[in-house]
Design a protein around this motif. Sequence first.
Motif, mmCIF file in Angstrom:
data_model
loop_
_atom_site.group_PDB
_atom_site.id
_atom_site.type_symbol
_atom_site.label_atom_id
_atom_site.label_comp_id
_atom_site.label_asym_id
_atom_site.label_seq_id
_atom_site.Cartn_x
_atom_site.Cartn_y
_atom_site.Cartn_z
ATOM 1 N N SER A 179 136.252 -54.354 90.435
ATOM 2 C CA SER A 179 137.322 -55.273 90.861
ATOM 3 C C SER A 179 136.947 -56.018 92.294
ATOM 4 N N VAL A 180 137.776 -57.195 92.516
ATOM 5 C CA VAL A 180 137.531 -57.823 93.605
ATOM 6 C C VAL A 180 138.550 -57.867 94.471
ATOM 7 N N LEU A 181 138.733 -58.338 95.993
ATOM 8 C CA LEU A 181 139.994 -58.211 96.489
ATOM 9 C C LEU A 181 140.949 -59.219 96.117
ATOM 10 N N TYR A 182 142.202 -59.005 96.061
ATOM 11 C CA TYR A 182 143.350 -59.521 95.500
ATOM 12 C C TYR A 182 143.359 -61.111 96.155
ATOM 13 N N TYR A 183 142.893 -61.245 97.461
ATOM 14 C CA TYR A 183 143.330 -62.460 98.123
ATOM 15 C C TYR A 183 141.901 -63.448 97.980
ATOM 16 N N ASP A 184 140.929 -63.092 97.282
ATOM 17 C CA ASP A 184 139.871 -63.739 97.087
ATOM 18 C C ASP A 184 139.765 -64.374 95.554
ATOM 19 N N THR A 185 140.986 -64.026 94.838
ATOM 20 C CA THR A 185 141.147 -64.137 93.353
ATOM 21 C C THR A 185 142.009 -65.386 93.280
ATOM 22 N N PRO A 186 141.716 -66.442 92.580
ATOM 23 C CA PRO A 186 142.676 -67.623 92.271
ATOM 24 C C PRO A 186 144.019 -67.269 91.667
ATOM 25 N N MET A 187 145.075 -67.616 92.029
ATOM 26 C CA MET A 187 146.424 -67.320 91.282
ATOM 27 C C MET A 187 147.276 -68.764 91.124
ATOM 28 N N GLN A 188 146.532 -69.802 91.576
ATOM 29 C CA GLN A 188 147.395 -71.012 91.543
ATOM 30 C C GLN A 188 147.879 -71.436 89.965
ATOM 31 N N GLY A 189 147.176 -71.195 89.126
ATOM 32 C CA GLY A 189 147.563 -71.588 87.677
ATOM 33 C C GLY A 189 148.201 -70.364 87.003
ATOM 34 N N PRO A 190 148.558 -70.474 85.739
ATOM 35 C CA PRO A 190 149.269 -69.550 85.054
ATOM 36 C C PRO A 190 148.838 -68.383 84.995
ATOM 37 N N THR A 191 149.281 -67.234 85.691
ATOM 38 C CA THR A 191 148.899 -66.023 86.034
ATOM 39 C C THR A 191 149.853 -64.844 85.529
ATOM 40 N N ALA A 192 149.110 -63.710 84.985
ATOM 41 C CA ALA A 192 150.200 -62.617 84.837
ATOM 42 C C ALA A 192 149.476 -61.458 85.674
ATOM 43 N N LEU A 193 150.228 -60.800 86.454
ATOM 44 C CA LEU A 193 149.596 -59.711 87.567
ATOM 45 C C LEU A 193 150.086 -58.677 86.519
ATOM 46 N N VAL A 194 149.241 -57.735 86.421
ATOM 47 C CA VAL A 194 149.498 -56.459 85.513
ATOM 48 C C VAL A 194 148.966 -55.104 86.288
ATOM 49 N N MET A 195 150.262 -54.184 86.207
ATOM 50 C CA MET A 195 150.000 -52.917 86.968
ATOM 51 C C MET A 195 150.164 -51.841 86.083
ATOM 52 N N GLY A 196 149.885 -50.711 86.174
ATOM 53 C CA GLY A 196 150.049 -49.441 85.622
ATOM 54 C C GLY A 196 150.748 -48.509 86.461
ATOM 55 N N THR A 197 150.716 -47.146 85.965
ATOM 56 C CA THR A 197 151.323 -46.066 86.688
ATOM 57 C C THR A 197 150.305 -45.742 88.019
ATOM 58 N N GLU A 198 151.125 -45.125 88.878
ATOM 59 C CA GLU A 198 150.377 -44.644 90.043
ATOM 60 C C GLU A 198 149.364 -43.454 89.964
ATOM 61 N N SER A 199 149.783 -42.836 88.919
ATOM 62 C CA SER A 199 149.011 -41.524 88.406
ATOM 63 C C SER A 199 147.746 -41.862 87.777
ATOM 64 N N THR A 200 147.969 -42.819 86.671
ATOM 65 C CA THR A 200 146.741 -43.076 85.655
ATOM 66 C C THR A 200 146.474 -44.222 85.916
ATOM 67 N N GLY A 201 147.243 -45.173 86.405
ATOM 68 C CA GLY A 201 146.516 -46.819 86.232
ATOM 69 C C GLY A 201 146.766 -47.433 85.026
ATOM 70 N N LEU A 202 145.934 -48.431 84.581
ATOM 71 C CA LEU A 202 146.189 -49.093 83.475
ATOM 72 C C LEU A 202 145.164 -48.503 82.325
ATOM 73 N N THR A 203 145.585 -48.710 81.160
ATOM 74 C CA THR A 203 144.722 -48.219 79.897
ATOM 75 C C THR A 203 143.753 -49.120 79.717
ATOM 76 N N ASN A 204 142.847 -48.735 79.069
ATOM 77 C CA ASN A 204 141.616 -49.436 78.873
ATOM 78 C C ASN A 204 141.818 -50.903 77.874
ATOM 79 N N LEU A 205 142.914 -50.723 77.258
ATOM 80 C CA LEU A 205 143.403 -52.072 76.396
ATOM 81 C C LEU A 205 143.560 -53.128 77.475
#
Length: 322
Positions: free
Chosen positions: A257-283
């Motif tokens: 991953s890269v730092l969030y503030y170095d990532t463009p978010m000006q256009g249509p954007t979905a921010l996706v987060m998972g659980t604290e314990s296991t994070g996001l699935t590979n899907l």
Amino acid sequence: MRVEEITSGQNPKVKELLALQEKSRERAERGLFVVEGRREFRQCLDAGFIPDTVFICPDIFGSGKLSPDTFGGGKFNPDTFGGGKLSQDTFGSGKLSPDTFGRGKFNHDTFGSGEAGKGPAFDPEGLLKTGCKVCMVSKEVYAKIAYRGGTEGIVAEIRYRERTLKDIVLGENPLVMVLESVEKPGNLGAVLRSADAAGADAVVVCDPRTDLYNPNLIRASLGAIFSRQVAAASSEETIAWLKDNGIRILTAQLQDSVLYYDTPMQGPTALVMGTESTGLTNLWRDAADAHIRIPMLGSLDSLNVSVSAAILLFEALRQRHP
């Protein structure tokens, strides 16, 4: 329709209300959920939800009689109940009684002259058509049904409504918050508050482990569950919906991953987060257009999901409105 007065905690309506608060199965089977407090009730009605039964404690709702402080935090303004001025006639008699609420019917006499009933918070004609029931309860009964203190003497049973992806209306440059399998209602509620504050278009809860009308979620969101567009869906459905709508998927993860503030978010954007314990699935990791992370300089490797969501949402806001 008459107002029912309830003075016993053993009343069947009280027991049914408590069951709705405590059991998701009860909410699903009866098609009802519970909202508590003036602010939450107003937001619920503004969002088009229909009340089934409203429980009012006169002593708490207006401390026995009405004053400028009863509604609106010290002054009565157009936002309080949709317009009008506070007077003895505004709510009928100057003190709360079964007549104050129109003998069980919400109509233009419900709040006195009809002026206070014209705003979006209370749609008198709409509520009348629903056949909404009103119960006046004693302080002792209210203490039993109130989920928290200081809720101003109003609890309501609201009719359940499915909230799906097809119900979401996106703007020209949407910002969407996506949560995968987050199970704590308090965390979901806190994320909704941040989404509301950042002006996110929608929040999508994927593969939810708690129902959207859990009382803890509603309370933690301070009503944002109603002020934001919210939907529940599977991860597969959500990924397809995002791609169909041309929304870039940014997944929050530590690896690759890269730092969030170095990532463009000006256009249509979905921010996706998972659980604290296991994070996001590979899907989600595989479907992402970019992987982002929040820098961690201490000995711990993760933040509370609601805190992380707030950081990312407000970075998107900063980039869109520098």
